[in-house]
Design a protein around this motif. Sequence first.
Motif, PDB file in Angstrom:
ATOM      1  N   UNK A 126     -13.986  -8.572 -22.622  1.00  0.00           N
ATOM      2  CA  UNK A 126     -14.835  -8.591 -21.302  1.00  0.00           C
ATOM      3  C   UNK A 126     -14.203  -7.460 -20.478  1.00  0.00           C
ATOM      4  N   UNK A 127     -14.524  -7.456 -19.231  1.00  0.00           N
ATOM      5  CA  UNK A 127     -14.222  -6.589 -18.046  1.00  0.00           C
ATOM      6  C   UNK A 127     -13.132  -7.112 -16.994  1.00  0.00           C
ATOM      7  N   UNK A 128     -12.232  -6.149 -16.588  1.00  0.00           N
ATOM      8  CA  UNK A 128     -11.312  -6.368 -15.443  1.00  0.00           C
ATOM      9  C   UNK A 128     -11.879  -5.727 -14.343  1.00  0.00           C
ATOM     10  N   UNK A 129     -12.076  -6.326 -13.086  1.00  0.00           N
ATOM     11  CA  UNK A 129     -12.748  -5.610 -11.971  1.00  0.00           C
ATOM     12  C   UNK A 129     -11.499  -5.904 -10.888  1.00  0.00           C
ATOM     13  N   UNK A 130     -11.225  -4.733 -10.179  1.00  0.00           N
ATOM     14  CA  UNK A 130     -10.080  -4.713  -8.946  1.00  0.00           C
ATOM     15  C   UNK A 130     -10.901  -4.460  -7.806  1.00  0.00           C
ATOM     16  N   UNK A 131     -10.389  -5.527  -6.807  1.00  0.00           N
ATOM     17  CA  UNK A 131     -11.030  -5.154  -5.558  1.00  0.00           C
ATOM     18  C   UNK A 131      -9.888  -4.251  -4.784  1.00  0.00           C
ATOM     19  N   UNK A 132     -10.067  -3.478  -4.278  1.00  0.00           N
ATOM     20  CA  UNK A 132      -9.134  -2.487  -3.489  1.00  0.00           C
ATOM     21  C   UNK A 132      -9.697  -2.593  -1.928  1.00  0.00           C
ATOM     22  N   UNK A 133      -8.529  -3.162  -1.207  1.00  0.00           N
ATOM     23  CA  UNK A 133      -8.608  -3.368   0.281  1.00  0.00           C
ATOM     24  C   UNK A 133      -8.209  -2.209   1.104  1.00  0.00           C
ATOM     25  N   UNK A 134      -8.001  -0.934   0.372  1.00  0.00           N
ATOM     26  CA  UNK A 134      -7.611   0.211   1.045  1.00  0.00           C
ATOM     27  C   UNK A 134      -7.505   1.174   0.099  1.00  0.00           C
ATOM     28  N   UNK A 135      -7.341   2.593   0.574  1.00  0.00           N
ATOM     29  CA  UNK A 135      -7.091   3.711  -0.501  1.00  0.00           C
ATOM     30  C   UNK A 135      -5.481   3.519  -1.010  1.00  0.00           C
ATOM     31  N   UNK A 156     -12.696  -2.945 -20.814  1.00  0.00           N
ATOM     32  CA  UNK A 156     -12.676  -1.890 -19.670  1.00  0.00           C
ATOM     33  C   UNK A 156     -12.300  -2.541 -18.441  1.00  0.00           C
ATOM     34  N   UNK A 157     -11.834  -1.483 -17.612  1.00  0.00           N
ATOM     35  CA  UNK A 157     -11.375  -1.987 -16.245  1.00  0.00           C
ATOM     36  C   UNK A 157     -12.006  -0.843 -15.219  1.00  0.00           C
ATOM     37  N   UNK A 158     -12.478  -1.614 -14.112  1.00  0.00           N
ATOM     38  CA  UNK A 158     -13.182  -0.968 -13.162  1.00  0.00           C
ATOM     39  C   UNK A 158     -12.587  -1.318 -11.672  1.00  0.00           C
ATOM     40  N   UNK A 159     -13.179  -0.630 -10.542  1.00  0.00           N
ATOM     41  CA  UNK A 159     -12.759  -1.221  -9.107  1.00  0.00           C
ATOM     42  C   UNK A 159     -14.007  -1.334  -8.225  1.00  0.00           C
ATOM     43  N   UNK A 160     -13.992  -2.075  -7.069  1.00  0.00           N
ATOM     44  CA  UNK A 160     -14.769  -2.121  -6.349  1.00  0.00           C
ATOM     45  C   UNK A 160     -14.225  -2.039  -4.649  1.00  0.00           C
ATOM     46  N   UNK A 161     -14.771  -1.737  -3.777  1.00  0.00           N
ATOM     47  CA  UNK A 161     -14.185  -1.618  -2.422  1.00  0.00           C
ATOM     48  C   UNK A 161     -14.371  -3.245  -1.983  1.00  0.00           C
TER      49      UNK A 161
END
Length: 357
Positions: A126-135, A156-161
Motif C-alpha cells: 500500500x501507501x505511506x502518507x506523511x503529514x507535514x506541519x511545516x516546511x 510508494x510514499x507521499x506527503x500532504x500539508x
Amino acid sequence: GTSSGKIVLRAEGSVAVKRRAFVVTGEVEGVGNATVRASEGGSLVLEGAVVRGRTFVDGTASVVAKKNATVSGSLGVGAGGVLDASWRSRLVVGELTVQSGGSVAADFDRGHPSPLRVNGMAHLGGKLVLRLHGLPLNGAESLLMTYGNRSGSFENAAWVRAPNANPPIPSTAVISVQQKYVSGQLWVKLSVCLPEECKHGSCSGAEGQCVCHRDAERGHWAGASCADCASDWYGSTCQTLCRAGANCSGHGVCGVDGHCKCDKSTEKGFWEPATGCGSCAAGWDPSHNCTKQLQCQAQTCINGSCAGDVCVCAAGYAGPRCDIRCQDCHGRGSCNNLTGDCDCVSNNSTGFWSGRD
C-alpha cells in the motif's frame, strides 16, 4: 457511538462500524474469530483503548489511533482503508498487515518518538502518507515505525500539508519521501527543493537538489543554487567557453569574462592576449620564450628613448616599447615599468594596498 467499558466478542462475533465514528476508550476483547471491523466510510477511533483480537479496516474507512492505544492482536488495512497514527498516538500493534490499496498516515516530526510500534511481523504494502506541519529542511529524517520482523515495503510514499502548517509550505515546493529500512526500524527522509532558489536550474524532487541548466541557450551553471558558472565557462551568462590549457596556450589563465589573461613576468614571459597567449607581446624576444626584451629601436620605442638595448620610458609610460600608459596609483604605489600596473605600498605607516590601480 462510544464505548468506555469492556466489550467481549466471542466466536464469530464482531463490532462493525459503517458511515460513522465509533470511539473506544476502554477494552475490546475478541475471542476466536471475532473481528472489530470498520468499512464503508466508518471510523474506529482508539483513544487509549486496548483491543485484543483482530481488527480490520477497508472500503474508505479508517482506524484513528490516539493517546497510547494498543491493538495486541492483528491489525489489517485493506484496499481503501486508512490507519491514521499521529506522533501523539504511540500506537502499539501485535501484527500489522497493509494490503495493496490500503494506506498508513502519520505525522512527520523529528522531535518525537515513532508513532507506530509493531511487536511482531509487519506485512507492508500500500501507501505511506506523511503529514507535514511545516516546511522541513532538505535531508530531514524521522523514525516512523519499529517492528519485530518485516516482509515487503510500502509501495510508494507521499506527503500532504497538515492544517495550519507553520512555517507554511510554498505551493511550489518539490518534496519527495524516501524510505529507509534498517535494523527493525523504518526511517523516512525528505528531499526538499524550492524552485525559486534554483537561480538557473530546476528542482529534482528525487534528490531535493537544483539541477542546473547546461546548454548553449541558457548557459552552463553549477553550485547548490545554480548561481555559479560551471567549470571552464565564464561571463555573466556562463556562455563563454575558456580552457586555460587549450585556449590560453599554457601561458595564462581564463579571466572572469572568458578571455585569456596572459602571463606578464620575466619568469613566465610576456605574452599577447590577441593570439590567445600564443605569441610574445610586442617588444619581447620569442627566442627567449618571451622573457627578454628585443633590441631597442627608435621607431619601436613609442614613448621613450633607447639606452643601449633598453627602451627608457617617459614619465607615465611602461612596457618594453613604452606603449603602456601607467595606472593612476592614487599616491599609494608606483608604476611597474614592465606592466604599467601599480606596485602598491604595503607597510604600517601608509597602509596595505592592492589592485592594479
